[in-house]
Design a protein around this motif. Structure first.
Motif, PDB file in Angstrom:
ATOM      1  N   SER A   1       0.873  -1.580  -0.050  1.00  0.00           N
ATOM      2  CA  SER A   1      -0.104  -0.121   0.001  1.00  0.00           C
ATOM      3  C   SER A   1       0.659   1.419  -0.345  1.00  0.00           C
ATOM      4  O   SER A   1       0.401   2.123  -0.525  1.00  0.00           O
ATOM      5  CB  SER A   1      -1.322  -0.088   1.291  1.00  0.00           C
ATOM      6  N   TRP A   2       1.758   1.562   0.679  1.00  0.00           N
ATOM      7  CA  TRP A   2       3.023   1.897   1.341  1.00  0.00           C
ATOM      8  C   TRP A   2       3.441   2.865  -0.772  1.00  0.00           C
ATOM      9  O   TRP A   2       3.687   3.926  -0.738  1.00  0.00           O
ATOM     10  CB  TRP A   2       4.129   2.422   2.103  1.00  0.00           C
ATOM     11  N   SER A   3       3.862   1.836  -1.445  1.00  0.00           N
ATOM     12  CA  SER A   3       4.739   1.815  -2.481  1.00  0.00           C
ATOM     13  C   SER A   3       3.724   2.402  -3.407  1.00  0.00           C
ATOM     14  O   SER A   3       4.221   3.179  -4.257  1.00  0.00           O
ATOM     15  CB  SER A   3       4.542  -0.036  -2.514  1.00  0.00           C
ATOM     16  N   TYR A   4       2.325   1.924  -3.366  1.00  0.00           N
ATOM     17  CA  TYR A   4       1.519   2.221  -4.333  1.00  0.00           C
ATOM     18  C   TYR A   4       1.247   3.871  -3.823  1.00  0.00           C
ATOM     19  O   TYR A   4       1.237   4.893  -4.706  1.00  0.00           O
ATOM     20  CB  TYR A   4       0.389   1.763  -3.977  1.00  0.00           C
ATOM     21  N   LEU A   5       1.054   4.078  -2.763  1.00  0.00           N
ATOM     22  CA  LEU A   5       1.260   6.010  -2.332  1.00  0.00           C
ATOM     23  C   LEU A   5       1.900   6.678  -2.819  1.00  0.00           C
ATOM     24  O   LEU A   5       1.166   7.914  -3.095  1.00  0.00           O
ATOM     25  CB  LEU A   5       0.455   6.040  -1.213  1.00  0.00           C
ATOM     26  N   SER A   6       3.562   6.471  -2.654  1.00  0.00           N
ATOM     27  CA  SER A   6       4.194   6.826  -2.667  1.00  0.00           C
ATOM     28  C   SER A   6       4.571   7.163  -4.567  1.00  0.00           C
ATOM     29  O   SER A   6       5.267   8.046  -4.682  1.00  0.00           O
ATOM     30  CB  SER A   6       5.413   5.856  -1.913  1.00  0.00           C
ATOM     31  N   SER A   7       4.704   5.686  -5.262  1.00  0.00           N
ATOM     32  CA  SER A   7       4.230   6.150  -6.261  1.00  0.00           C
ATOM     33  C   SER A   7       3.210   7.467  -6.998  1.00  0.00           C
ATOM     34  O   SER A   7       4.009   7.993  -7.744  1.00  0.00           O
ATOM     35  CB  SER A   7       3.983   5.264  -7.472  1.00  0.00           C
ATOM     36  N   LEU A   8       2.161   7.168  -6.510  1.00  0.00           N
ATOM     37  CA  LEU A   8       1.283   7.899  -6.728  1.00  0.00           C
ATOM     38  C   LEU A   8       1.760   9.266  -6.897  1.00  0.00           C
ATOM     39  O   LEU A   8       0.859  10.027  -7.571  1.00  0.00           O
ATOM     40  CB  LEU A   8       0.071   7.745  -5.858  1.00  0.00           C
TER      41      LEU A   8
END
Ligand SMILES: Nc1ncnc2c1ncn2[C@@H]1O[C@H](COP(=O)(O)OP(=O)(O)O)[C@@H](O)[C@H]1O
Ligand SMILES: Cc1ncsc1CCOP(=O)(O)O
Ligand SMILES: [Mg+2]
Length: 276
Positions: free
Chosen positions: A14-21
């Motif tokens: 989830s962190w990976s998605y949010l930080s990429s976003l």
């Protein structure tokens, strides 16, 4: 970090998605209902995406190819808007962009149900509804909900969701006390969030928009993106509630909390479990 990944792999996902976003700020075209436009645009901006509420059929050939994902929400559908929705879904498919359907209040009328079934023929990447909406779609029947609100628990719609996922090829997502995500075989549940979120109009629409943004980051992993978006949105609600006095201030604090979410909080507090 390595230890966290072992104990909570969904937290790091989830962190990976949010930080990429936040880094990539994808452009999300939103053809959505009149109630939800403001909350969706603010949710997407707070999360790091770039929303554009562009819905004229005349603009779709120029604009849609430049988006990273398209959201289509039928909450205030009229016959004039439907061709634009179909055109945007078609262009998204043609250019290999993901698109996400929110069948808001699909059980309200035959017109709305037929429109949603026609949109599903255009192969959405994800369909996100509440329990009653997913049951209506899966059974192709009206009357299961109460307008835009659900009369069902999300768990009541699980079998309907699996069947819809199999027949449509879409990832199907049901919001509620537990948010479920299925591809027809796998099922996960996202446990973040709180009941007060139902008292914010268009909170369901907003989480669908966040799903569209997460799917833009990795369209080939829409199942993971959808579950992560559910949990991140729910977590923002949980943190926001710490400062809120009721639905109106929760709306504001949820957006602020989404904007401020940090790695440690996401790693520790995202709660997604497998049901399959
Ligand atoms: N009982 C609940 N407990 C925790 N979170 C909830 C509950 N009901 C809804 N939510 C959350 O509120 C948001 C809107 O969901 P929902 O009310 O089901 O959608 P809709 O507005 O389309 O009916 C979602 O993020 C969902 O997770
Ligand atoms: C109240 C209302 N009426 C038509 S669309 C809409 C908003 C519904 O938003 P949500 O499905 O997120 O509750
Ligand atoms: Mg809804």
């Amino acid at each position: 970090m390595a230890e966290q990944e072992e104990t909570n792999p969904w937290g790091s996902k989830s962190w990976s998605y949010l930080s990429s976003l936040r880094q990539q700020s994808p452009l999300i075209q939103c053809i959505t209902n009149l109630v939800s436009m403001d909350l969706i645009a603010n949710t997407l901006l707070a999360a790091g995406a770039s929303p554009a509420m562009i819905h004229s059929i005349l603009e779709i050939p120029d604009f849609t190819p430049h988006t990273q994902s398209v959201l289509i929400n039928v909450g205030t559908l009229t016959p004039e808007w439907l061709p634009a929705m179909k055109a945007a879904a078609g262009v998204a498919n043609q250019f290999g962009k993901p698109w996400v359907l929110d069948p808001a209040a699909v059980g309200a009328s035959g017109f709305r149900l037929k429109a949603c079934l026609e949109l599903i023929e255009l192969k959405p990447t994800v369909i996100r509804g509440n329990g009653s909406e997913i049951i209506s779609l899966s059974m192709a029947s009206i009357g299961s909900g109460k307008g835009a609100d659900s009369l069902h628990e999300s768990s009541d719609a699980l079998e309907a969701a699996k069947s819809l996922a199999k027949s449509s090829g879409a990832i199907v997502a049901i919001s509620g006390s537990v948010d479920f995500v299925t591809d027809g075989q796998r099922v996960v549940g996202a446990h973040n969030g709180l009941p007060m979120m139902q008292k914010i109009t268009a909170s369901g629409c907003a989480v669908t928009a966040l799903i569209a943004a997460f799917v833009a980051i990795n369209p080939t992993h829409a199942f993971e993106a959808t579950a992560s978006a559910f949990s991140v949105f729910g977590l923002a609600g949980e943190i926001g509630m710490g400062l809120a006095k009721g639905p109106a201030s929760l709306r504001m604090h949820l957006i602020d909390s989404l904007y401020a979410l940090d790695q440690e909080t996401v790693l520790h507090r995202v709660k997604i479990t497998s049901f399959s």
